[in-house]
Design an enzyme around this catalytic site. Structure first.
Site, mmCIF file in Angstrom:
data_model
loop_
_atom_site.group_PDB
_atom_site.id
_atom_site.type_symbol
_atom_site.label_atom_id
_atom_site.label_comp_id
_atom_site.label_asym_id
_atom_site.label_seq_id
_atom_site.Cartn_x
_atom_site.Cartn_y
_atom_site.Cartn_z
ATOM 1 N N MET A 180 0.856 -1.281 0.008
ATOM 2 C CA MET A 180 0.071 0.046 0.130
ATOM 3 C C MET A 180 0.995 1.176 -0.004
ATOM 4 O O MET A 180 0.697 1.966 -0.720
ATOM 5 C CB MET A 180 -0.855 0.067 1.384
ATOM 6 C CG MET A 180 -1.691 -1.125 1.345
ATOM 7 S SD MET A 180 -3.434 -0.959 0.429
ATOM 8 C CE MET A 180 -3.133 -1.738 -0.959
ATOM 9 N N ASN A 245 16.001 3.007 8.543
ATOM 10 C CA ASN A 245 14.825 2.949 9.490
ATOM 11 C C ASN A 245 14.207 4.164 10.009
ATOM 12 O O ASN A 245 15.079 5.001 10.272
ATOM 13 C CB ASN A 245 15.342 1.999 10.587
ATOM 14 C CG ASN A 245 14.226 1.592 11.594
ATOM 15 O OD1 ASN A 245 13.382 2.409 11.907
ATOM 16 N ND2 ASN A 245 14.365 0.542 11.856
ATOM 17 N N CYS A 412 -11.034 4.386 -9.221
ATOM 18 C CA CYS A 412 -11.409 5.809 -9.198
ATOM 19 C C CYS A 412 -12.422 5.932 -8.237
ATOM 20 O O CYS A 412 -13.101 4.853 -7.987
ATOM 21 C CB CYS A 412 -11.937 6.453 -10.504
ATOM 22 S SG CYS A 412 -13.659 5.686 -10.906
HETATM 23 N N1 LIG Z 1 -4.420 4.779 4.522
HETATM 24 C C1 LIG Z 1 -5.088 3.840 3.963
HETATM 25 O O1 LIG Z 1 -5.951 3.874 3.226
HETATM 26 C C2 LIG Z 1 -4.423 2.278 4.045
HETATM 27 C C3 LIG Z 1 -4.978 1.140 3.256
HETATM 28 C C4 LIG Z 1 -4.212 -0.032 3.385
HETATM 29 C C5 LIG Z 1 -3.262 -0.244 4.504
HETATM 30 N N2 LIG Z 1 -2.883 0.768 5.325
HETATM 31 C C6 LIG Z 1 -1.964 0.468 6.410
HETATM 32 O O2 LIG Z 1 -0.608 1.020 5.792
HETATM 33 C C7 LIG Z 1 0.358 0.126 6.189
HETATM 34 C C8 LIG Z 1 1.055 -0.273 5.052
HETATM 35 O O3 LIG Z 1 0.529 -1.172 4.356
HETATM 36 P P1 LIG Z 1 1.345 -2.131 3.487
HETATM 37 O O4 LIG Z 1 0.442 -2.767 2.626
HETATM 38 O O5 LIG Z 1 2.074 -1.072 2.297
HETATM 39 O O6 LIG Z 1 2.006 -2.941 4.399
HETATM 40 P P2 LIG Z 1 3.470 -3.765 3.831
HETATM 41 O O7 LIG Z 1 3.757 -4.808 4.965
HETATM 42 O O8 LIG Z 1 3.575 -4.510 2.457
HETATM 43 O O9 LIG Z 1 4.751 -2.700 3.498
HETATM 44 C C9 LIG Z 1 5.105 -2.017 5.013
HETATM 45 C C10 LIG Z 1 6.648 -1.587 4.669
HETATM 46 O O10 LIG Z 1 7.152 -0.856 5.988
HETATM 47 C C11 LIG Z 1 8.486 -1.362 5.809
HETATM 48 N N3 LIG Z 1 8.814 -1.010 7.102
HETATM 49 C C12 LIG Z 1 8.643 -1.898 8.468
HETATM 50 N N4 LIG Z 1 9.268 -1.188 9.462
HETATM 51 C C13 LIG Z 1 9.911 -0.126 9.006
HETATM 52 C C14 LIG Z 1 10.761 0.777 9.538
HETATM 53 N N5 LIG Z 1 10.955 0.947 11.064
HETATM 54 N N6 LIG Z 1 11.295 1.884 8.849
HETATM 55 C C15 LIG Z 1 11.138 1.869 7.505
HETATM 56 N N7 LIG Z 1 10.501 0.803 6.833
HETATM 57 C C16 LIG Z 1 9.804 -0.017 7.738
HETATM 58 C C17 LIG Z 1 8.716 -2.559 5.448
HETATM 59 O O11 LIG Z 1 9.802 -3.098 5.038
HETATM 60 C C18 LIG Z 1 7.553 -2.705 4.299
HETATM 61 O O12 LIG Z 1 8.165 -2.467 2.969
HETATM 62 C C19 LIG Z 1 -0.192 -1.002 7.034
HETATM 63 O O13 LIG Z 1 -0.386 -0.630 8.326
HETATM 64 C C20 LIG Z 1 -1.648 -0.901 6.437
HETATM 65 O O14 LIG Z 1 -2.497 -1.322 7.349
HETATM 66 C C21 LIG Z 1 -3.300 1.941 5.188
#
Ligand SMILES: NC(=O)c1ccc[n+]([C@@H]2O[C@H](COP(=O)([O-])OP(=O)(O)OC[C@H]3O[C@@H](n4cnc5c(N)ncnc54)[C@H](O)[C@@H]3O)[C@@H](O)[C@H]2O)c1
Length: 1010
Positions: A180, A245, A412
């Site tokens: 995401m 990080n 969309c």
């Molecule tokens: N706003 C929205 O509409 C929405 C929609 C879907 C998901 N989300 C949330 O967004 C978040 C991310 O989702 P995703 O599908 O991309 O997850 P994902 O697990 O595919 O990706 C998370 C990324 O964060 C990185 N990461 C972890 N710890 C880290 C750190 N300390 N520093 C830097 N990078 C770090 C990981 O390496 C990974 O690439 C989740 O919490 C999800 O629930 C939000």
């Protein structure tokens, strides 16, 4: 077949299943696990930490087998990624019904979920992973594009520009480039801005470059900053990825003073095991998290606390900062960072108005696998909505920039009234052969009416219904009843266990008449749920949309002339409680909904004052109620000189303005609103009569402590004016700042500084838990801390002060009376004890060798209880600070705060001395207020006026005590608290008792100012 293997959905028009209604879920399940789509397909993980499409490979195979043979009057039931039954239903029924990750409330925690997952009983379905409508990173791209466009629009409005706005010339810093989060860099560049995105995993960043979501990778931090600053200066839209990080990089960017304009984050913070703590290698991540989840969680939360602390640092520096739906604020709070909730979630900040129109993420995928099918649908959308420039810009940008993952798909945002048009057109295109095979139409669970998620989609709802989860359940039921092809109910998506319940639907456009009918119903009713959900919460825009679209709202159809509380009084009689007032006709809604004052706290425009005490009280309360209420606990977090405090001050100023009162702020920062000219009256020997209280709260405090006095003061003034009363002395309403001392540790700081009881230098130097001084906090809030000091000019204007307050005890409840007169405040004091120890390893230090201050603290706490009992006092140790505060470390030091009160000063001091002796002798007095008897004459006058109101003493401190100590004739009124509970979200007062308080205060003011 056994175990992991590459999966790819069939393409073309040849059916594997019996019909397109079953072929569609089959292909979409397989598509979710396509290596082009899923983040970790071998583990069945699609996206969002551990969001899975199936519980196990055996379950996956069973689902594929079942779908291949399922008939069009049968329904497959899926329980957390495993098929558990096939039922005979009918052709309008969904072909698949899915329930993923749901747990009973008290069990809804990550450790319990993982325990059950390990037993093979459940799986985490995220939102679209377990409901088979994930379409790769494009899925979130549109929402992210919309959100950053809204940020651009907000910045343009703030800069006084009309319409739109872009992010050109701005730098956005964010973290997490996963399934995401990987949409962020492209969403920012589509809006013209520069984006620096940080991820611990280089592979994730490289993958986004391959998919054209990310432009460049930097070698190191210096290189990243240089690239971003160059692009920003040239106003070029560029995205730069940096391996690092966030918990390390963000504080470093802040330290270096890099000019950052927008900050957000999409690491997988919702699940502490999916957030990599500082000091852990990516290669060791999953093995470590699996082996020692509790330890890993502690470390992840500590890192998130650092990460969010830096985000708040950018906020303090003026950046636009928001939580992007990953619950990082709450995890940082659990990691010990107290200011985590200072920035908002993106939904209340930008998206809610769209939800009121039933707008949300409408998506579709071409089951043929043919890109041309999506091109045809794109053109259909452009043709259907020719005037929507925003939509046109998006579709064109998506065609140019978006690389498909798996089956070609498009997304969309469309609203209620638009979605069914698009769906019907797609079905017609399938029927006419212009699209080569059926299309599935679905959506994210993140939609207007399909989710309850108090940290995200339903954060800060106008009526407080953030955590009401009936809505997503109704959404799933109505989609089932309307003909959706598969329907799902999930728990914990996006924000983690215990924090959300949400539903999804997917409907197949196979070109048949039956499909057209189903599509029209589902795509009308599904977004319609969003509109009615927001109507019910009291949003005017949603009400208008419902009316325009002919959506039926039964409660609005009833004959209901009574829209004000005045009318309600007549109907409901005198026994209506405040709770009952908020639930007219058994219908849960807040005071907001009832009064028609459905405005968010930010829009405090002047408005007419409703007539009648009940109406004026309720209208005042409604505007104040949402400010600083924590969505999770329901308690209030209104601390001095914070953003919430500024909103409270705005509310006070707006109410004063609405009444044409003269508003002043004294040297200590307390607000005063005057009816009449206090200086002219003073010159004529007629100093004013003042009432009021405070608006700040303890952490997770109740709604009444303080605010009841201020609201009642304005309501009493309204009552006097309505009666045509002409005061011969001016009447003032006051809002004392920082009464609770929750942030800087000194209670009644506002009134103490005003009266000189707290020295200005000491006040300026007080620090909060983050080391921010009161002087700095004031400066950030725009108050000149140099002005602090006794304010004689203000004090002279006050001839008498009567503070109304909810009772903090059960005195009135025991006497069965609504209102009492306060006679005195017990002496009370606060002390700090610092207990020193020696830090050492919890596992290797022999008991005999330890210097553990926690043991002394335990004795101190027991001594406080014992000594208070012996001396007829009350004493509490309610706050402690432990260093280093590690589970496996013997503390090096403990600070504890003692609060003691009693009817005799000597007794209270004896308690403190005895406790100090147990702690080793050293105790620092932070504040002490001696016995405060209120003005005897005034108390007598009130008693005569209020007939049989009882006269009570209290153990709670109040600003009234400080003013009495400064020689101002002072008294108090108490309003019954039926449970006696205070300093807690459970604090309560019945509506009739509140109104009895307003009546009593009105009589008192009329008498004193006549
Ligand atoms: N706003 C929205 O509409 C929405 C929609 C879907 C998901 N989300 C949330 O967004 C978040 C991310 O989702 P995703 O599908 O991309 O997850 P994902 O697990 O595919 O990706 C998370 C990324 O964060 C990185 N990461 C972890 N710890 C880290 C750190 N300390 N520093 C830097 N990078 C770090 C990981 O390496 C990974 O690439 C989740 O919490 C999800 O629930 C939000």
């Amino acid at each position: 077949m056994e175990g992991a293997r590459p999966v790819r959905a069939p393409r073309g028009t040849t059916l594997t299943a019996r019909s397109w209604q079953t072929e569609a879920p089959l292909r979409m399940l397989q598509n979710n696990l396509d290596p082009q789509v899923a983040e970790r397909p071998d583990d069945l993980v699609v996206y969002g930490g551990t969001g899975r499409a199936a519980r196990s490979w055996a379950a996956f195979d069973a689902m594929v087998r079942t779908l291949t043979t399922l008939k069009d009057d049968e329904t497959m039931l899926v329980q957390s990624g495993k098929p558990v039954g096939v039922m005979r239903t009918h052709e309008w029924a969904p072909r698949v019904l899915i329930a993923n990750s749901n747990l009973v409330g008290d069990w809804a925690t990550w450790p319990e979920f993982r325990r059950l997952e390990q037993l093979g009983l459940t799986m985490y379905g995220q939102m679209t992973a377990g409901s088979w409508i994930y379409i790769g990173t494009q899925g979130i791209l549109q929402g992210t594009y919309e959100t950053f466009a809204a940020v651009a629009a907000k910045r343009a409005t703030a800069a006084g520009q009309d319409g739109g706005g872009t992010l050109a010339g701005t730098l956005t810093v964010t973290g997490g480039c996963g399934g995401m989060g990987g949409a962020q860099p492209l969403a920012v560049t589509l809006n013209g801005g520069v984006c620096l995105i940080i991820d611990v995993d280089a592979a994730r960043l490289r993958r986004r470059v391959e998919h054209r979501y990310l432009d460049e990778l930097a070698d190191d931090l210096d290189d990243a900053i240089a690239r971003c600053e160059r692009a920003k200066a040239a106003r070029r839209g560029v995205s730069v990825g940096l391996v690092g990080n966030c918990a390390t990089v963000l504080p470093e960017l802040l330290r270096r003073g890099v000019a950052v304009d927008i900050v957000t984050d999409q690491t997988s913070a919702h699940d502490p095991l999916s957030y990599l703590p500082e000091g852990v290698d990516v290669a060791d991540w999953h093995a470590y998290a699996a082996a020692r989840p509790a330890e890993f969680t502690d470390r992840a939360r500590a890192s998130m606390a650092k990460h969010v602390e830096a985000m708040v640092g950018f906020l303090d520096n003026g950046a636009e900062v928001f939580d992007y739906g990953n619950s990082i604020r709450d995890e940082a709070r659990l990691g010990g960072f107290a200011r985590a909730f200072e920035f908002p979630g993106f939904v209340p900040a930008y998206i809610r108005p769209l939800f009121c129109e039933g707008k949300g993420p409408f998506r579709w995928a071409a089951l043929s696998g043919d890109r041309n099918d999506i091109r045809v649908t794109d053109e259909a959308i452009l043709d259907l909505f020719p005037d929507n420039d925003h939509l046109h810009r998006w579709i064109r940008a998506a065609q140019d920039k978006v690389a498909y993952q798996g089956l070609p798909a498009r997304i969309c945002w469309l609203g209620q009234g638009e979605r069914e048009k698009a769906g019907a057109r797609f079905n017609d295109l399938v029927a006419s052969g212009q699209i080569s095979a059926p299309v599935v139409i679905g959506r994210d669970h993140l939609d207007c009416g399909s989710v309850a998620s108090p940290y995200r989609e339903t954060e800060a709802m106008a009526d407080g219904s953030d955590a009401i989860a009936d809505w997503p359940l109704l959404n799933a039921l109505v989609n089932t009843a309307s003909g959706a092809s598969w329907v799902s109910i999930h728990h914990g998506g996006g924000v983690g266990m215990g924090r959300s319940i949400h539903a999804g639907q997917v409907t197949v456009a196979d070109g048949t008449d039956l499909a057209r009918q189903k599509i029209e119903r589902v795509l009308t009713n599904d977004p319609g749920m969003g509109v009615i959900r927001h109507v019910d919460a009291g949003y005017d825009l949603a009400t208008k949309v419902a009316k325009d679209r002919g959506l039926r709202i039964p409660m609005a159809e009833q004959e209901r002339p009574a829209t004000s509380l005045v009318a309600l009084t007549e109907r409901e009689g005198p026994s209506a409680s405040l709770a009952a007032l908020t639930e007219p006709e058994g219908h849960p809604a807040s005071l907001l909904a009832l009064t028609g004052q459905k405005r968010p706290a930010s829009s405090l425009a002047a408005r007419p004052i409703p007539r009648g005490s009940r109406a004026s009280f309720t209208s005042l309360w409604a505007a104040l109620e949402p400010i600083g209420r924590h969505p999770g606990t329901g308690g209030y977090r209104r601390f001095a000189w914070t953003a919430q405090d500024a909103q409270l001050r705005d509310w006070f100023a707006a109410e004063a303005r609405a009444r044409d009162l003269d508003l002043t702020t004294d040297r200590a920062g307390n607000q005063w609103a005057w009816w009449g000219d206090p200086d002219a009256a003073l010159a004529a020997g007629q100093p004013g009569v003042v009432t009021g209280s405070h608006l700040d709260s303890v952490p997770d405090g109740g709604a009444f402590d303080g605010p009841l006095g201020v609201v009642s003061a304005f309501a009493a003034l309204d009552a006097l004016r309505e009666r045509g009363f002409e005061p011969s002395r001016p009447i003032g309403v006051v809002n004392f700042g920082d009464e609770e001392g929750a942030r800087f540790g000194v209670a009644c700081a506002g009134s103490r500084i005003l009266t000189g009881a707290l020295a200005p230098d000491r006040a300026r130097g007080l620090t909060d838990a983050d080391g921010v001084t009161m002087a700095d906090a004031m400066a950030r809030a725009g108050h000149d801390a140099g002005l602090l000091g006794r304010d004689a000019e203000t004090l002279r204007r006050v001839g008498a002060f009567v503070e109304l307050h909810v009772e903090q005890g059960r005195g009135l409840a025991d006497l069965d009376r609504p209102v009492a007169i306060g006679s005195s405040i017990w002496p009370h004091g606060r002390w700090r004890l610092d207990l020193a120890g020696e830090a050492n390893h919890a596992g290797t230090t022999r008991l005999a060798d330890r210097h553990d201050p926690m043991l002394t603290l335990a004795e101190v706490i027991l001594a406080a209880r014992r000594e208070a009992g012996r001396h007829g006092c009350v004493a509490t140790v309610g706050k402690v600070r432990v260093l280093p505060n590690g589970v496996n470390a013997i503390p090096s030091g403990v600070s504890a705060w003692l609060d003691a009160r009693g009817s005799r000063e000597a007794a209270v001091r004896e308690v403190a001395a005895a406790v100090a002796a147990v702690g080793g002798g050293a105790i620092a007095e932070e504040s002490f207020t001696g016995d405060t008897a209120f003005d005897a004459e005034l108390v007598k006058r009130l008693a005569a006026l209020l007939d049989d109101a009882p006269v009570l003493a209290t153990g709670a401190g109040h600003d009234a005590g400080i003013l009495a100590g400064a020689g101002i004739p002072t008294a108090m009124l108490f309003v019954r608290n039926p449970t006696g509970v205070s300093h807690s979200p459970a604090e309560h007062a019945e509506a009739d008792d509140c109104l009895a308080g307003v009546d009593a205060l009105t009589s008192v003011l009329a008498d004193l100012a006549r």
